[in-house]
Write a protein that holds these residues in place. Structure first.
Motif, PDB file in Angstrom:
ATOM      1  N   SER A 115      38.261  40.471  45.635  1.00 10.78           N
ATOM      2  CA  SER A 115      37.677  39.919  44.388  1.00 10.78           C
ATOM      3  C   SER A 115      36.651  40.669  43.667  1.00 10.78           C
ATOM      4  CB  SER A 115      36.875  38.464  44.807  1.00 10.78           C
ATOM      5  OG  SER A 115      35.955  38.652  45.517  1.00 10.78           O
ATOM      6  N   GLU A 116      36.312  41.736  44.310  1.00 10.20           N
ATOM      7  CA  GLU A 116      35.448  42.663  43.630  1.00 10.20           C
ATOM      8  C   GLU A 116      36.057  44.168  43.283  1.00 10.20           C
ATOM      9  OE1 GLU A 116      32.039  43.230  46.105  1.00 10.20           O
ATOM     10  OE2 GLU A 116      31.313  41.235  45.904  1.00 10.20           O
TER      11      GLU A 116
ATOM     12  N   PRO B 121      36.712  39.148  38.131  1.00 10.40           N
ATOM     13  CA  PRO B 121      37.573  39.202  39.223  1.00 10.40           C
ATOM     14  C   PRO B 121      38.996  38.605  39.042  1.00 10.40           C
ATOM     15  CG  PRO B 121      35.477  38.043  39.752  1.00 10.40           C
ATOM     16  CD  PRO B 121      35.536  38.235  38.113  1.00 10.40           C
ATOM     17  N   ASN B 122      40.055  38.988  39.765  1.00  8.22           N
ATOM     18  CA  ASN B 122      41.384  38.786  39.586  1.00  8.22           C
ATOM     19  C   ASN B 122      41.827  38.773  38.340  1.00  8.22           C
ATOM     20  OD1 ASN B 122      41.148  37.621  42.254  1.00  8.22           O
ATOM     21  ND2 ASN B 122      40.008  35.788  41.525  1.00  8.22           N
TER      22      ASN B 122
ATOM     23  N   ALA C 254      29.904  37.704  40.049  1.00 15.54           N
ATOM     24  CA  ALA C 254      30.986  38.050  40.565  1.00 15.54           C
ATOM     25  C   ALA C 254      31.734  39.153  39.569  1.00 15.54           C
ATOM     26  CB  ALA C 254      32.037  36.738  40.417  1.00 15.54           C
ATOM     27  N   CYS C 255      31.606  38.794  37.922  1.00 19.39           N
ATOM     28  CA  CYS C 255      32.130  39.859  37.075  1.00 19.39           C
ATOM     29  C   CYS C 255      31.280  41.127  37.187  1.00 19.39           C
ATOM     30  CB  CYS C 255      31.719  39.165  35.740  1.00 19.39           C
ATOM     31  SG  CYS C 255      32.893  37.773  35.340  1.00 19.39           S
TER      32      CYS C 255
ATOM     33  N   VAL D  23      32.690  43.543  39.888  1.00 19.31           N
ATOM     34  CA  VAL D  23      33.840  44.354  39.405  1.00 19.31           C
ATOM     35  C   VAL D  23      33.413  45.364  38.717  1.00 19.31           C
ATOM     36  CG1 VAL D  23      36.097  44.263  38.468  1.00 19.31           C
ATOM     37  CG2 VAL D  23      35.191  42.267  39.738  1.00 19.31           C
TER      38      VAL D  23
END
Length: 237
Positions: free
Chosen positions: A43-44, A73-74, A111-112, A115
């Motif tokens: 996810s990262e 992510p994704n 989370a963003c 990445v």
């Protein structure tokens, strides 16, 4: 590969895909920070498209800004979804493109950013320490002012990465050129700014005392108004 589907809704143009050899080098750089036996959490981990897009921005001399409404992510799943969610019917019954909103919670922002952090590491653009410090800086503000001020915090993060970073780089490059000219065309030794890796300097400089007034004016002062008055975040932003 369209930049508007990868890094920013307003980006123009395309970027060429990276070769397998280039992608392998990106992985190797990441492992120098985390160890040979480790690999990025799925996810990262940035996709090849995301890596190609940011590399294109950096080599083109542009600010490596990414819009967390489309970058995160994704990414493969998000690109498919945004082609539909970015379209609405207008009064004439025509499908038109509208701006997608950014991450609605601080948890999704992190989370963003994870990445984004891994991407800049893989490309060798920014040191791990400077990326961690920037994330900690944003996290500290969120801890102080909590969810009520998250929308303001995200707005300021966007302005920092898209506007402030560009100004810092422009001023630093101008200073570098002036000093080089005065030194008979030879770059003086000991300069922190390196044209080959400008964004490493920018990430570091943005958190120094010299930029503290910008953060106070854009974020802290506004957050204090929200926290101590009856004004809503919408009235401030």
């Amino acid at each position: 590969m369209e930049l508007k589907e990868t890094v920013s809704q307003t980006a123009q143009g395309t970027a060429a895909q990276l070769t397998l050899e280039e992608l392998h080098e990106c992985r190797k750089r990441w492992r120098t920070h985390f160890g040979e036996s480790h690999k990025p959490v799925p996810s990262e981990e940035p996709t090849p498209d995301q890596l190609a897009a940011i590399k294109h921005l950096i080599t083109s001399g542009k600010v490596p800004y990414v819009d967390f409404a489309v970058f995160g992510p994704n990414a493969h799943r998000q690109q498919k979804r945004q082609r539909l969610t970015g379209l609405v019917f207008n009064n004439s019954g025509e499908l038109v493109q509208v701006e997608l909103a950014g991450p609605p919670t601080f948890h999704m922002w992190k989370a963003c950013f994870a990445v984004y952090r891994n991407e800049l590491l893989m490309l060798g653009a920014v040191d791990m320490g400077n990326l961690v410090e920037y994330e900690r800086h944003i996290n500290d503000f969120y801890t102080r002012f909590c969810e009520k001020c998250y929308c303001l915090l995200y707005q300021v993060d966007v302005r920092a990465r898209s506007e402030l970073f560009g100004r810092i780089n422009m001023e630093a490059y101008g200073m570098y050129q002036d000093l080089t000219e005065k030194n008979n065309g030879v770059p003086p030794e000991g300069l922190e700014y390196k044209p080959q890796r400008p964004w490493n300097y920018v990430f570091n400089y943005a958190l120094t005392e010299k930029c503290s007034n910008w953060w106070y004016k854009e974020l802290e002062y506004q957050a204090l108004i929200i926290a101590t008055t009856n004004l809503s975040p919408e009235q401030i932003i």
